[in-house]
Write a protein that holds these residues in place. Sequence first.
Motif, short mmCIF file in Angstrom:
data_model
loop_
_atom_site.label_atom_id
_atom_site.label_comp_id
_atom_site.label_asym_id
_atom_site.label_seq_id
_atom_site.Cartn_x
_atom_site.Cartn_y
_atom_site.Cartn_z
N HIS A 50 18.63 -12.89 15.49
CA HIS A 50 18.53 -11.83 14.48
C HIS A 50 18.17 -10.51 15.17
N PRO A 51 18.90 -9.43 14.90
CA PRO A 51 18.52 -8.11 15.43
C PRO A 51 17.46 -7.48 14.51
N ILE A 75 10.35 -13.60 11.07
CA ILE A 75 11.41 -14.17 11.92
C ILE A 75 11.40 -13.62 13.34
N ARG A 76 10.49 -12.70 13.66
CA ARG A 76 10.42 -12.19 15.03
C ARG A 76 9.82 -13.23 15.97
N VAL A 122 12.39 -7.14 20.59
CA VAL A 122 12.14 -7.12 19.15
C VAL A 122 13.32 -7.75 18.41
N PHE A 123 13.60 -8.99 18.75
CA PHE A 123 14.62 -9.74 18.04
C PHE A 123 13.99 -10.95 17.36
N GLY A 124 14.79 -11.62 16.52
CA GLY A 124 14.26 -12.74 15.76
C GLY A 124 14.78 -14.08 16.26
N ASP A 140 9.88 -14.43 24.87
CA ASP A 140 10.48 -14.11 23.59
C ASP A 140 11.51 -15.15 23.13
N ILE A 141 11.80 -16.12 24.01
CA ILE A 141 12.79 -17.15 23.67
C ILE A 141 12.07 -18.35 23.06
N SER A 142 12.22 -18.51 21.77
CA SER A 142 11.54 -19.58 21.04
C SER A 142 12.24 -20.91 21.26
#
Length: 304
Positions: free
Chosen positions: A200-201, A248-249, A159-161, A181-183
């Motif tokens: 972003h946290p 931003i997630r 759950v990071f951005g 999760d890595i954009s």
Amino acid sequence: MEQMMGDMDIAFPNLGIYLRNVPKTIMVGNFGIALYGIIIATAMLCGITIAAVMGKREGQDPDLYWDAFPWIVVSSIVGARIYYVIFMWDFYKDNLLEIFNLRGGGLAIYGGIILAVTTIIIYCKFKKTDWRLFLDMVGHGLVIGQVIGRWGNFFNREVFGEYTNSLFAMRLPLAMVRESDISPLIREHIEAGTNYIQVHPTYLYEGMWNLMVFAILLLYRRKKKFNGELFLVYLAGYGIGRAIIEYIRTDQLYLPGTKIPVSMVLGIVVASVSFFLIVIGRTRAGRRSPETSPEETQETSEQT
């Protein structure tokens, strides 16, 4: 800050914080217990405790909340899982047994809220108590439960951005995060010779936002005009924050056939509907005698 991080490390470089060997599980003998599960269980217990305390202040029996607790827990988990599976059906349709693998992750808060609210309404009808007042008290507990529960995402490294170099920028070792999760933006900013991402946290942002929502609920209590209003304030506050943060997630669930985050849309809809219902409810309450309490008005409406 180090250029190479240990697999279990977490860092906040712009705050000068470097945490070494942050565990994901604790060992009891030969058995590992996920910290995520411990934190979620703690969040639920704290949430129902707060709801029961708030209910007692409103003249309700705290046991009403504790008796409902098991039903709320089960329904919220089931609802959260169903919601997640629906919007990840392309994956689960070919892996049906994975639907029951909760250890693999995949719980969505909106699904949990929907089924939990349904369960509460049925429970309150059975107990012959005002479900709107019950939800008002549950709203206080729910938002604090979310504040605590988000720290489970911290230990799970999820759950990071997107990439950021802001004050709260967080670094996580590549080995500890899901590839999905890595954009592309995050990947572009992985520097040569390093083994981490900087993001972003968003779990922290949401926790801080929900703490503010809780403060608003406490301040708004004296302004309340009808039962159910505080829960609507919670929904509106949470919906706004979730819609902003969801943008931003990187682990978003999308509306089928689109790249539109479903939680962002739902957050906007929930907030809008909640504001509308608050205005309608307060307008109707304003037409009643000022001496009539929300509880008395509710009893009268139920009798008619």
